[in-house]
Scaffold this motif. Structure first.
Motif: not given
Length: 147
Positions: A23-30, A35-38, A107-111, A120-123
């Motif tokens: 799903f993340s990869y699909a949204v990332s491509a679209t 948005y790819k976690e790995p 992720w917020y803390v990591l960033f 990236i678009d964080f929102k």
């Protein structure tokens, strides 16, 4: 924990983590966003000055991603196994939503920790991450009950 339960947890974990990642990869491509976690985990590892080859760092990021998914499924298992929460699809979605909130905070803390933020678009990332975790929770439930 018996062998059957271990397999149930592992298969649920792999299926749910894979579904959310797709799903993340699909949204990332679209959205044409990263948005790819790995990939983002690899970025974080790079900025934490982990002294390994880039290929090892990428493999480590994928392994970490699946280990985190396994951790969530272990928690789900105990909540379901000890009847703390019902084993139903709405509860699976609820657990996914809670996992999504945990993921967003993490992720917020990591960033915030890394000196250079990814471009990236964080929102948008946090919104898709939340949706990805709802998918994670639903798939976790569906695969879990197959056993």
């Amino acid at each position: 924990m018996d062998f059957y339960t271990l397999i149930q947890i592992l298969v649920s974990s792999i299926a749910a983590t894979s579904a959310m990642t797709l799903f993340s990869y699909a949204v990332s491509a679209t959205a044409r966003e990263l948005y790819k976690e790995p990939v983002l985990l690899s970025y974080i590892l790079s900025h934490l000055h982990l002294e390994v080859l880039p290929s090892v760092k990428n493999i480590l990021a994928w392994i970490l991603h699946y280990i985190i998914g396994l951790g969530f499924i272990i928690v789900y298992h105990f909540l379901w196994d000890y009847n703390i929460l019902e084993l139903t699809w709405p509860i699976g979605i609820l657990l996914g939503a809670i996992s999504g909130i945990i993921g967003i905070i993490t992720w917020y803390v990591l960033f915030k920790i890394v000196p250079q933020k990814p471009n990236i678009d964080f929102k948008g990332y946090y919104l898709q991450l939340f949706a990805a975790h709802i998918i994670f929770g639903f798939i976790a439930f569906e695969v879990y009950i197959l056993f």
